[in-house]
Write a protein that holds these residues in place. Structure first.
Motif, PDB file in Angstrom:
ATOM      1  N   PHE A 148      15.247  -5.748  11.077  1.00  8.29           N
ATOM      2  CA  PHE A 148      15.156  -6.906  10.189  1.00  8.29           C
ATOM      3  C   PHE A 148      15.288  -6.463   8.734  1.00  8.29           C
ATOM      4  O   PHE A 148      15.976  -7.107   7.937  1.00  8.29           O
ATOM      5  N   ALA A 149      14.654  -5.354   8.395  1.00  6.04           N
ATOM      6  CA  ALA A 149      14.738  -4.829   7.025  1.00  6.04           C
ATOM      7  C   ALA A 149      16.171  -4.449   6.672  1.00  6.04           C
ATOM      8  O   ALA A 149      16.648  -4.710   5.562  1.00  6.04           O
ATOM      9  N   SER A 156      12.936  -7.798  -2.091  1.00  9.04           N
ATOM     10  CA  SER A 156      12.219  -6.904  -2.998  1.00  9.04           C
ATOM     11  C   SER A 156      11.057  -6.237  -2.265  1.00  9.04           C
ATOM     12  O   SER A 156      10.625  -6.690  -1.199  1.00  9.04           O
ATOM     13  N   GLN A 157      10.538  -5.180  -2.895  1.00  7.82           N
ATOM     14  CA  GLN A 157       9.381  -4.505  -2.323  1.00  7.82           C
ATOM     15  C   GLN A 157       8.200  -5.468  -2.221  1.00  7.82           C
ATOM     16  O   GLN A 157       7.468  -5.466  -1.226  1.00  7.82           O
ATOM     17  N   GLU A 158       8.019  -6.299  -3.245  1.00  5.75           N
ATOM     18  CA  GLU A 158       6.914  -7.264  -3.242  1.00  5.75           C
ATOM     19  C   GLU A 158       7.043  -8.256  -2.095  1.00  5.75           C
ATOM     20  O   GLU A 158       6.044  -8.614  -1.445  1.00  5.75           O
ATOM     21  N   ILE A 161       6.107  -6.464   1.175  1.00  7.98           N
ATOM     22  CA  ILE A 161       4.659  -6.275   1.288  1.00  7.98           C
ATOM     23  C   ILE A 161       3.998  -7.593   1.678  1.00  7.98           C
ATOM     24  O   ILE A 161       3.108  -7.629   2.534  1.00  7.98           O
ATOM     25  N   GLY A 162       4.465  -8.698   1.094  1.00  6.93           N
ATOM     26  CA  GLY A 162       3.925 -10.012   1.433  1.00  6.93           C
ATOM     27  C   GLY A 162       4.179 -10.384   2.877  1.00  6.93           C
ATOM     28  O   GLY A 162       3.286 -10.901   3.566  1.00  6.93           O
ATOM     29  N   MET A 163       5.388 -10.111   3.372  1.00  6.80           N
ATOM     30  CA  MET A 163       5.741 -10.445   4.755  1.00  6.80           C
ATOM     31  C   MET A 163       4.928  -9.614   5.744  1.00  6.80           C
ATOM     32  O   MET A 163       4.427 -10.133   6.745  1.00  6.80           O
ATOM     33  N   ILE A 164       4.822  -8.319   5.487  1.00  6.63           N
ATOM     34  CA  ILE A 164       4.059  -7.448   6.388  1.00  6.63           C
ATOM     35  C   ILE A 164       2.585  -7.863   6.378  1.00  6.63           C
ATOM     36  O   ILE A 164       1.927  -7.900   7.424  1.00  6.63           O
ATOM     37  N   PRO A 189      11.000   4.648   8.015  1.00  6.65           N
ATOM     38  CA  PRO A 189      11.454   4.278   6.668  1.00  6.65           C
ATOM     39  C   PRO A 189      10.580   3.228   5.987  1.00  6.65           C
ATOM     40  O   PRO A 189      10.662   3.054   4.768  1.00  6.65           O
ATOM     41  N   LEU A 190       9.756   2.518   6.756  1.00 14.97           N
ATOM     42  CA  LEU A 190       8.930   1.454   6.188  1.00 14.97           C
ATOM     43  C   LEU A 190       7.448   1.829   6.092  1.00 14.97           C
ATOM     44  O   LEU A 190       6.614   0.982   5.749  1.00 14.97           O
ATOM     45  N   LEU A 191       7.127   3.075   6.403  1.00  9.88           N
ATOM     46  CA  LEU A 191       5.722   3.486   6.438  1.00  9.88           C
ATOM     47  C   LEU A 191       4.984   3.230   5.126  1.00  9.88           C
ATOM     48  O   LEU A 191       3.862   2.721   5.128  1.00  9.88           O
ATOM     49  N   GLU A 192       5.628   3.553   4.020  1.00  7.21           N
ATOM     50  CA  GLU A 192       4.964   3.373   2.722  1.00  7.21           C
ATOM     51  C   GLU A 192       4.664   1.893   2.474  1.00  7.21           C
ATOM     52  O   GLU A 192       3.568   1.541   2.027  1.00  7.21           O
ATOM     53  N   LEU A 193       5.637   1.033   2.779  1.00 10.36           N
ATOM     54  CA  LEU A 193       5.437  -0.399   2.586  1.00 10.36           C
ATOM     55  C   LEU A 193       4.335  -0.925   3.509  1.00 10.36           C
ATOM     56  O   LEU A 193       3.506  -1.741   3.093  1.00 10.36           O
ATOM     57  N   ILE A 194       4.320  -0.454   4.738  1.00 13.26           N
ATOM     58  CA  ILE A 194       3.307  -0.895   5.701  1.00 13.26           C
ATOM     59  C   ILE A 194       1.916  -0.499   5.215  1.00 13.26           C
ATOM     60  O   ILE A 194       0.990  -1.315   5.219  1.00 13.26           O
TER      61      ILE A 194
END
Length: 199
Positions: A148-149, A156-158, A161-164, A189-194
């Motif tokens: 999906f990403a 955006s990163q924001e 973060i909101g979706m997760i 690749p999404l670990l930091e965002l999670i």
């Protein structure tokens, strides 16, 4: 020998989901998209709640039944159209699973319980609905979040973060602990965002 009701319903769900014209590659094999999703849901349920009863197993396995028959594109763009689509979709899935349960001989009490779970009624209050939501969230994180990403590089990163964070908030504390204990595979690749999203 005739199938038992539970086995019959699972077979019927698989049969209709195998008609999905959309295909996905997994484990070096081409799958009908919603058949693969049902398999992943059931596999996750077996890991997360191995003692789930057969009605919960039916609800989890049939949660996306024939989803391709109700595409998002049939509804207006925007939040209102999205919520209308989701509401109608939940009802469609619930009624579709219930119709197969009738064929297998389940009674009205069983039908009502599964329909409530599949349509996600009273999440946070109904434990069956919460379990379906938990499994859907876990499956999304492990199998679908990265794809999906990749489809939405404009986010955006924001926004991510909101979706997760929204996905996380829908899940129970037991599901949170399951993730934090390392029992699902997180998309690297999404670990930091999670980690930012779940604090």
């Amino acid at each position: 020998m005739s199938q038992q009701p539970f086995e019959q319903v699972i077979s019927l769900i698989d049969a209709v989901n195998c008609d999905d014209p959309n295909r996905e590659i997994a484990e070096n094999k081409e799958w009908p998209k919603e058949h693969l999703y049902a398999e992943r849901m059931s596999e996750m349920l077996a890991r997360f709640k191995p003692d789930a009863d057969e009605l919960l197993k039916i609800a989890v396995h049939g949660q996306h039944i024939q989803r391709w028959k109700s595409p998002r594109s049939d509804y207006p763009m925007g939040k209102q159209g999205y919520h209308q689509w989701r509401t109608n979709l939940y009802t469609f899935h619930a009624e579709s699973v219930a119709s197969l349960m009738v064929q297998a001989g389940y009674d009205e009490i069983a039908l009502d319980r599964v329909k409530s779970a599949v349509s996600k009624k009273s999440i946070k209050i109904n434990p069956d609905s919460q379990l379906v939501e938990d499994i859907a969230g876990l499956v999304f994180i492990e199998h679908y979040m990265l794809a999906f990403a990749e489809k939405h590089p404009e986010y955006s990163q924001e926004k991510w973060i909101g979706m997760i964070s929204k996905t996380w908030k829908k899940m129970s504390n037991d599901a949170h602990q399951f993730v934090l204990a390392g029992k699902i595979k997180l998309p690297a690749p999404l670990l930091e965002l999670i980690h930012q999203a779940i604090g």
